[in-house]
Design a protein around this motif. Sequence first.
Motif, short mmCIF file in Angstrom:
data_model
loop_
_atom_site.label_atom_id
_atom_site.label_comp_id
_atom_site.label_asym_id
_atom_site.label_seq_id
_atom_site.Cartn_x
_atom_site.Cartn_y
_atom_site.Cartn_z
N LEU A 1 61.27 1.66 -34.97
CA LEU A 1 62.43 0.77 -35.04
C LEU A 1 62.19 -0.52 -34.27
CD1 LEU A 1 65.52 3.15 -34.68
CD2 LEU A 1 64.43 2.29 -36.75
N SER B 1 65.70 3.84 -26.66
CA SER B 1 64.32 4.31 -26.81
C SER B 1 63.84 5.14 -25.62
CB SER B 1 63.37 3.13 -27.03
OG SER B 1 63.36 2.28 -25.90
N THR C 1 61.44 6.01 -31.99
CA THR C 1 62.44 4.96 -31.83
C THR C 1 61.79 3.69 -31.30
OG1 THR C 1 64.14 6.61 -31.31
CG2 THR C 1 64.61 4.34 -30.71
N TYR D 1 63.27 6.20 -40.66
CA TYR D 1 63.30 6.82 -39.33
C TYR D 1 64.01 8.17 -39.35
CZ TYR D 1 65.10 7.02 -34.44
OH TYR D 1 65.47 7.38 -33.16
#
Length: 245
Positions: A68, A22, A64, A170
Amino acid sequence: MTTLIKLEIARALRNKMFLFFSVIYPSALYLLIAGRADHTPMPGTTLDMGLYFMVSMASFGAMTAVLLGNSERIAKERANGWVRQLRLTALPGRGYVAAKMGAAAAISLPTIVLVMIVAAVVNGVRLEAWQWLAVLACTWLGSFAFAALGVAIGYLANADTVRPISMLVYFGLSFLGGLWMPLTVLPKWAQDIAEWVPSNAYAALGRAVEAGSAPHVKDIAILLGYLVVFAGAAAWLYRKDTRKA
């Protein structure tokens, strides 16, 4: 709620794999894609590769962290009983959802800053001071919509299905948002769809600032609309999950 935000941030910082993908990975991708770019404008834009992919990778990294990170963590917390324990406290449902969004957005900030530093130091990207600040603000504030989406997916899916579902969403958003390539290289039907996708409006905010203008009202409205929808869905799914418990 503040205590929960601090706890969530501390937990994320202890996850080295999450921090790599990330925070560090987007900057590495930026160097890989645009590290030796010239100043030729990207197709259909007035921005060169360095500018175009700075916003793209900053947006990609923020998504991210907030999408996620939120979805997978919440699904696992539901499976191991942590969410059930939180319901026994005085924390209201809206506080839980807001805390998850706020903690995820806090983690996304270093991602955005690092990509911008790499773009400036390594790739020689130059902007006015107000543009740097505006790109940072647009990219960070815009990530809240995807933080809400992450919460919703975390309650929609279970621990076994959350990863494929969140990854599909995503990468679909990344592709249709023009984060990997300009939308002008896609077929017309894909461009028509992408025009109303939140990730496209999200990246468009920073790119408008890079071009020297204010973000377009349409992009702001689209992103705010999705924020309301995603946050509402997250709150409804939280209440639904509470009734099941």
